[in-house]
Each structure stands twice: as structure tokens, then as C-alpha cells.
Design an enzyme around this catalytic site. Sequence first.
Site, PDB file in Angstrom:
ATOM      1  N   ALA A 198       0.865  -1.190   0.000  1.00  0.00           N
ATOM      2  CA  ALA A 198       0.000   0.000   0.000  1.00  0.00           C
ATOM      3  C   ALA A 198       0.898   1.236   0.000  1.00  0.00           C
ATOM      4  O   ALA A 198       2.071   1.163   0.361  1.00  0.00           O
ATOM      5  CB  ALA A 198      -0.868  -0.014   1.252  1.00  0.00           C
TER       6      ALA A 198
ATOM      7  N   GLU B  91      -0.695  -9.307  -1.378  1.00  0.00           N
ATOM      8  CA  GLU B  91      -2.147  -9.544  -1.261  1.00  0.00           C
ATOM      9  C   GLU B  91      -2.825  -9.469  -2.625  1.00  0.00           C
ATOM     10  O   GLU B  91      -3.715 -10.247  -2.936  1.00  0.00           O
ATOM     11  CB  GLU B  91      -2.761  -8.563  -0.269  1.00  0.00           C
TER      12      GLU B  91
ATOM     13  N   GLY C  50       0.507  -5.232   0.627  1.00  0.00           N
ATOM     14  CA  GLY C  50      -0.616  -5.205  -0.310  1.00  0.00           C
ATOM     15  C   GLY C  50      -0.227  -5.773  -1.664  1.00  0.00           C
ATOM     16  O   GLY C  50      -1.063  -6.285  -2.401  1.00  0.00           O
TER      17      GLY C  50
ATOM     18  N   GLU D  89       3.789  -5.799   7.082  1.00  0.00           N
ATOM     19  CA  GLU D  89       2.964  -4.782   7.732  1.00  0.00           C
ATOM     20  C   GLU D  89       3.258  -4.662   9.228  1.00  0.00           C
ATOM     21  O   GLU D  89       3.201  -3.579   9.789  1.00  0.00           O
ATOM     22  CB  GLU D  89       1.483  -5.095   7.536  1.00  0.00           C
TER      23      GLU D  89
HETATM   24  N1  T1G Z   1       4.668   3.390   0.051  1.00  0.00           N
HETATM   25  C1  T1G Z   1       5.172   4.594  -0.293  1.00  0.00           C
HETATM   26  N2  T1G Z   1       6.486   4.821  -0.542  1.00  0.00           N
HETATM   27  C2  T1G Z   1       7.313   3.769  -0.439  1.00  0.00           C
HETATM   28  C3  T1G Z   1       6.861   2.478  -0.079  1.00  0.00           C
HETATM   29  C4  T1G Z   1       5.474   2.316   0.171  1.00  0.00           C
HETATM   30  N3  T1G Z   1       4.951   1.133   0.476  1.00  0.00           N
HETATM   31  N4  T1G Z   1       7.947   1.651  -0.060  1.00  0.00           N
HETATM   32  C5  T1G Z   1       9.006   2.394  -0.401  1.00  0.00           C
HETATM   33  N5  T1G Z   1       8.639   3.652  -0.624  1.00  0.00           N
HETATM   34  C6  T1G Z   1       9.512   4.754  -1.038  1.00  0.00           C
HETATM   35  C7  T1G Z   1      10.557   5.066   0.022  1.00  0.00           C
HETATM   36  O1  T1G Z   1      10.017   5.971   0.971  1.00  0.00           O
HETATM   37  C8  T1G Z   1      11.650   5.680  -0.833  1.00  0.00           C
HETATM   38  O2  T1G Z   1      11.210   6.998  -1.138  1.00  0.00           O
HETATM   39  C9  T1G Z   1      11.585   4.899  -2.127  1.00  0.00           C
HETATM   40  O3  T1G Z   1      10.260   4.313  -2.179  1.00  0.00           O
HETATM   41  C10 T1G Z   1      12.602   3.785  -2.206  1.00  0.00           C
HETATM   42  O4  T1G Z   1      12.440   3.009  -1.010  1.00  0.00           O
HETATM   43  C11 T1G Z   1      -3.195  -3.243   3.122  1.00  0.00           C
HETATM   44  C12 T1G Z   1      -1.579  -1.624   4.450  1.00  0.00           C
HETATM   45  C13 T1G Z   1      10.273  -1.916  -1.237  1.00  0.00           C
HETATM   46  C14 T1G Z   1      12.060  -3.176  -0.002  1.00  0.00           C
HETATM   47  O5  T1G Z   1       6.104  -2.238   4.150  1.00  0.00           O
HETATM   48  O6  T1G Z   1      10.409  -2.292   2.426  1.00  0.00           O
HETATM   49  O7  T1G Z   1       0.656  -2.914   2.227  1.00  0.00           O
HETATM   50  O8  T1G Z   1      13.082   8.228  -0.009  1.00  0.00           O
HETATM   51  O9  T1G Z   1      14.722   3.575  -0.099  1.00  0.00           O
HETATM   52  O10 T1G Z   1      15.947   0.130  -0.054  1.00  0.00           O
HETATM   53  O11 T1G Z   1      -1.821  -4.970   3.809  1.00  0.00           O
HETATM   54  O12 T1G Z   1      11.084   0.399   0.315  1.00  0.00           O
HETATM   55  O13 T1G Z   1      13.192   7.703  -2.466  1.00  0.00           O
HETATM   56  O14 T1G Z   1      11.542   9.374  -1.611  1.00  0.00           O
HETATM   57  O15 T1G Z   1      13.284   1.712   0.912  1.00  0.00           O
HETATM   58  O16 T1G Z   1      15.329  -0.488  -2.477  1.00  0.00           O
HETATM   59  C15 T1G Z   1       3.637  -2.813   3.115  1.00  0.00           C
HETATM   60  C16 T1G Z   1       7.972  -0.933   2.454  1.00  0.00           C
HETATM   61  C17 T1G Z   1       2.936  -1.504   3.200  1.00  0.00           C
HETATM   62  C18 T1G Z   1       7.231  -2.190   2.047  1.00  0.00           C
HETATM   63  C19 T1G Z   1      12.610  -1.150  -1.358  1.00  0.00           C
HETATM   64  N6  T1G Z   1       4.863  -2.676   2.339  1.00  0.00           N
HETATM   65  N7  T1G Z   1       9.079  -0.661   1.562  1.00  0.00           N
HETATM   66  O17 T1G Z   1      13.739  -0.893  -0.577  1.00  0.00           O
HETATM   67  O18 T1G Z   1      14.300   1.448  -1.400  1.00  0.00           O
HETATM   68  S1  T1G Z   1       1.511  -1.589   4.227  1.00  0.00           S
HETATM   69  C20 T1G Z   1       6.021  -2.368   2.950  1.00  0.00           C
HETATM   70  C21 T1G Z   1      10.242  -1.360   1.663  1.00  0.00           C
HETATM   71  C22 T1G Z   1       0.402  -2.534   3.332  1.00  0.00           C
HETATM   72  C23 T1G Z   1      -1.766  -3.716   3.183  1.00  0.00           C
HETATM   73  C24 T1G Z   1      -0.884  -2.844   4.035  1.00  0.00           C
HETATM   74  C25 T1G Z   1      11.351  -0.905   0.763  1.00  0.00           C
HETATM   75  C26 T1G Z   1      11.555  -1.813  -0.462  1.00  0.00           C
HETATM   76  P1  T1G Z   1      12.324   8.146  -1.328  1.00  0.00           P
HETATM   77  P2  T1G Z   1      13.733   2.458  -0.282  1.00  0.00           P
HETATM   78  P3  T1G Z   1      14.925   0.013  -1.139  1.00  0.00           P
END
Ligand code: T1G
Length: 700
Positions: free
Chosen positions: A62, A104, A101, A124
Site C-alpha cells: 500500500a 495480497e 498489499g 505490515e
Molecule cells: N509506500 C510509499 N512509498 C514507499 C513504499 C510504500 N509502500 N515503499 C518504499 N517507498 C519509497 C521510500 O520511501 C523511498 O522513497 C523509495 O520508495 C525507495 O524506497 C493493506 C496496508 C520496497 C524493499 O512495508 O520495504 O501494504 O526516499 O529507499 O531500499 O496490507 O522500500 O526515495 O523518496 O526503501 O530499495 C507494506 C515498504 C505496506 C514495504 C525497497 N509494504 N518498503 O527498498 O528502497 S503496508 C512495505 C520497503 C500494506 C496492506 C498494508 C522498501 C523496499 P524516497 P527504499 P529500497
Amino acid sequence: MTVISSTIEGRIAIVTADNPPVNALSQAVREGLVREVQAMAADDAVDAIVIACAGRTFFAGADITEFGKPPMNPSLPDVVETIEATEKPVVAALHGTALGGGLEVALSCHYRVALKSAKVGLPEVMLGILPGAGGTQRFPRIAGVENALDAIVSGRHISVVEAHKWGAVDQLVEDADQLLPAAIKLATEKVSEGPRRTGDISIDSGKYDPAFFNAFRASVAKKTRGYFAPEQCIKAVEAAVNMPLAEGLKAERRLFMECMGNPQSAALRHMFFAERQVSRIPGITKETPRRDIKKVGIIGAGTMGGGIAMNFANAGIEVMMLELQQDALDRGLKVVRGNYERSVKSGRLTMGQVDELMARFTGTLSYDALSDCDLIIEAVFEKMEIKKQVFAELDRVAKKGAILASNTSYLDIDEIAASTSRPEDVIGLHFFSPANVMRLLEIVRAEKTADDVLATAVDLAKKIKKVGVVAGVCHGFIGNRMLSKYGWVSAISVISGNKPEEVDAALFDFGMPMGPLTMADMAGLDIGYMNRQSIGRDNYDTRAFDWQDKLVEAGRKGLKVGAGIYDYDEGSRAPKPSAFTENIIDEESKRLGITRTPKAAGDIVERAILALVNEGAKILAEGKAYRASDIDVVYANGYGFPPFRGGPMHYADSLGLDAVVKKLHGFIKEDSNWGTVAPLIEKLAAEGKTFADFDRENAA
Ligand code: T1G
């Protein structure tokens, strides 16, 4: 920019998302997915659908930037249900990291093809929430309850090779250019069979009774202590086992909303973005030149030197270690090999990989051998005279353009730099012990440090998988400067009335990995003792520390000698209250005329944490840290501050800075050794602002 588009190849529709950088499932992506999947499902020219993503990864979850704002339709559960309900087979083509997500969405597809290097996961829980779009219900069905429970509660990334073994991925391909063709091929093959819905898979609930879940709870209790979301995750998977899908999804939604409403979720989201802000440095841009680091020299092959060296070897960089004696060098390299071989036992490395890693190490007794190093880091004894001798040698032997770094934990880098002919090449790289484990790296920007040297260090931190926070030169930089105040509060809490174990229990229950006095014993009481000897009795609060110094003078230097503030049984690290210490405290308080009055745990915690906040605000105001969130990152990654509280500055924001100011004034009234309330906190409180406002207004 169109974030979702469709093409048709033969009779297969390909719905592609393109929402850089990680294809987060933003409102536009969600809306586009529903629109395109419904359109393709209704199109008579289409027999099956493939969902794929452009760029570096399949949906990574998400869009976290939408959290905390009013929800926008369609919700992710709506998207997931639309895809799963489609009458034509839908195949997901996975690459990169299909997380949260993203997974999912993949689970709502009927089949999954993945690039072998891809990873999936439901992280999450790391954000203080739980998979809220069916992940807690579908993943147990397709991957097995045990596998899903572990994945959801740990939040770990899972190789698709493992997920394939579980049955959660149908097919793996070796190369990226094979992914889409394989997905189209599988979609074509499944046209006659039709959709296979994960939600339709039933679970044998008899196998997973309350005893199974309680045993799992016990197995994760230590790791999840203090966190709210893990228990909700477990409850959601219990619902998957005991309820039909529709009921289970309702239970998941309720539990998800409870997590979203808990302050821990905001705190963990704050930490997520804070860690990604640290590399935003004033004056450093993508255009700032970087220096090439191919070979690193490490001065000192002790615990720190060896640990530091491992970080570079792990990143594929050649390392040369320098010691003055051959036996010290041999011992250092032996310790490094031992560290790697421990990873073989835990299955993280093979012996072949250990040999490969060790092949990146060379050793020398001569400074001259460092002349081809691009970066040289000293990790020698914490005495300025010794550091200056080392840097004088480095100045003599290092090639032009080599970066010269000190691992000092609090000494003045400007003074060290001034002892060389090239202060612009000097920087601080403060690693935290054990250096090959702790994620934090304080990058100390000295007055004359060149921009390209700093930019190189910031990039290098990422390359060696550290969280690199830039600090300015001051005694103790960010973390240790704050730690000294925290240590003072714990010491004064004891002499003024609380038992050491009461102070430790209060901070442990707050969420610290261990109490401050247990930590002092572990680090060695003699470190603080020598530091106080060197600065002189007029320069610190003797009332607070004399009792500890009496312990050191009695030979009780801490865990390493089996006695310190606490007693330790032979071979045990478990602290035991000590009658000797109690007697010293009693004698000292009488000598000082203190009537010891114990404080409640909450009062101890308030003083200890607000001492961190007050010093952090002074560091911020002096420009020794660029952001309050950087200070949170330092304290969560270097000192064990509970991430579910967001770091000391975020925690202060959650209390309200006006309340913080009032409490600090109360503490100063009680004991003038508190010093002063940081003017920055007074100012922000008076303006009704937070540290988060400060960061926004001063964004680098
Ligand atoms: N949403 C928005 N921005 C995101 C993002 C996300 N999910 N993930 C990464 N970014 C941005 C981050 O802030 C950075 O921005 C850029 O992308 C590169 O990220 C309903 C509710 C995917 C493994 O928890 O683990 O789904 O600083 O520096 O080291 O069940 O990002 O460049 O402006 O981390 O190569 C669940 C979180 C969400 C994954 C990549 N998903 N992200 O790592 O790059 S909750 C997560 C990560 C959800 C549902 C629920 C990592 C990555 P900027 P980065 P990276």
C-alpha cells in the site's frame, strides 16, 4: 502519467502498473487496477488476464504516504476482491519485492509466476499494522498456517523459491525476459481450467487448536515484547483457521483498524520514513562527486577493527588490516574468520562463502602497505594523542585523495583533522559495537570535511547496509552525548532513592532492551570512571557518580570481572542485586546527607527519557544533527530505543512539547544539575509546534 495500462496479446490481456519508485498501490493505481481488470474481464476478445509491473518491482505494498489521511476508494480489499472474483483466470507476474498489499494483490490472482530472484512478504507488522487486504486469510490457505504465521508476525522477506515450495507460487523463471512470456503461457493454459481462488481453499482447523497458537505466542514473546501488532496478527490468522473467508476478512478488518488506531503504528511509520531521510544532506546532491572506494585499510585488528572490516568485506570491498604485532594481527583475522564460521553453523553462510569473504582480507604490520587504500579507518585506543600519531602516519603514507576516517566515539574530529596536511579528507565514521551487527553509523562531518568526502561516506553507509546519520563535531556527537545525560539520570535516581534493579526494571518495561545500569556493567564501569578522572571533579556531578566510582575502586568494574553494580555468578551474564553495592549506596547517601526517597517507575522513565529529549533538542539547535528524526534514528538503531515509540523526539511530540517543558522545569527545580531546558523546546512549545514541524520547516 498513466499508472495502469492494458494491452492484449493474442487473447491474453496484460494489465501493467507503472508507478515508480516501487509501484506502491496508491489511489490511482488501485482505481486503474479495478478499471482495467473489469474492462478486460468484460472484453470478449480476452480469455485470461496477466497483472504485471514495470520498473524495479511488483507492487511493494500500500502507499504508506496515504496512511493517516482520509481513506480514498477503491480500498485495497475492494481491489483484491474484484480480482479474485473475476471469472477469467488472472495470473500475477512477480519480480523485485512483492510486499504487503503487493503480495495480497498477487494472492487474489488465481496463479502466480515469479522471477527466481524475487521476494514476497507481509511486512505490515514492521509498520505496527497487519496485512489488511486479505493476507492474513489467504496466505495461511495457500502457504500453510505455520509458514504464514511466521511470515506475518516476523514481517520477513521470503524468497519466491521458498514460497514456491509452499505452493504459494506456481512457476519460477530464471531471467527477467522470460517472466511475461511465462505468465502469458500459464494464463493461456489455464483458460480451460478457469480461476483457482485462494479464498476457496479450506484449512483443517483441527490441526491448529488454541494450544498451537499459544505455543507460537510463547515462541515469539521475547522478540515482540512491547509491540501491539504481533498479537493482532496472530488473532487474524486464528480467524483464518476458525472462520469461513467472509467472516475471517471481517475479523481481519477489525484487527487492522485497531492497529491503525494504536500510536505504535504512527511511531513505526515515522521510523520507516526517518531512516530514508538520513541521506538527505544540505549541500550534497546527486551531482556532488563521489570518490571510488575499492580498497579499505583498517588500523587496529581488535574487536572494533575486525567488525568494521567485515562490513566492507561483506559488501565485496577489499580490506587490509594493520596491526603493530604479528600475533595481534593473526588474532584479529582469526576472530573475523570465527565470526563468519558462526554464520555457517546458523545456515546463513557456506564454508565456501567464508573462504571467499576471507580472501578479501589482507594483513600488514607496515603503514606503507596502506598507500593504495582509498579509505583508511582507524579503530585504535580512545586517546587523542594516539589518534594524532596514527593520523600523522596516515598523512605520510596515504595516497592523494584517500579518505582518512576515525572511529572515535566522542573525540574532536576537527582536532584530529588539524594534525594532518589534508583536513578536507578527514571524517568521522563512528561504528557501534558489534560493528558487523549494529546498523547505526554516525558520519561525523568535521568543519573542513570536503563535500565529496561526505557524499562518499553517505553512499558507502548504504552500500555496507548501515543507517548512516550525519553528525556535527561535539563531545559524543549525537548518541553518546545524549547517553551521558541518560546515564546521569540513572545514577542520580539510585543515590537519591531507587535500587539499581528498580531503575533498570522501569526502563526495561518502557521498552529498552536492558536497563541503563545493566548496560553500564556490560560496557564496563571503568570507562565512565576514566572519563570522569580525565575531565576532573569540577566538571561533573560527583553526587551522582561517586557511588559508582567507589565500586570501580573496589575492583568492581562490571560484568567483565564478574562484579560491578550487580553481582554475576561464574559464567553468567544475569545481573543479581548486590549487598556490597547496596552498602556503598547507603554509605554514600549518608555522606552526602541525602534522605533516599524512591520514585515510581513512571517518574524514573520520565526523567530518563526527557533527559534524552532535552539534550537532543540542544544538539538539534546547535546544528549537530540535521533533523529531529535523525536523532530518533540514532537512538533506535544504536541504543535500542523501542522503535514502537518512534524514537525520543517523536515520543516527546506524542507527549506534547508544552507538557515536556513543564516537566523539565519541574526536574530543574528539584535538582539544578539538570542544567537548562533547551530553548528550542521552549520555542516550539510556545508556538504550539512539534519536532516534526521543525523538521518540515528545516527540510534539507
Ligand atoms: N509506500 C510509499 N512509498 C514507499 C513504499 C510504500 N509502500 N515503499 C518504499 N517507498 C519509497 C521510500 O520511501 C523511498 O522513497 C523509495 O520508495 C525507495 O524506497 C493493506 C496496508 C520496497 C524493499 O512495508 O520495504 O501494504 O526516499 O529507499 O531500499 O496490507 O522500500 O526515495 O523518496 O526503501 O530499495 C507494506 C515498504 C505496506 C514495504 C525497497 N509494504 N518498503 O527498498 O528502497 S503496508 C512495505 C520497503 C500494506 C496492506 C498494508 C522498501 C523496499 P524516497 P527504499 P529500497
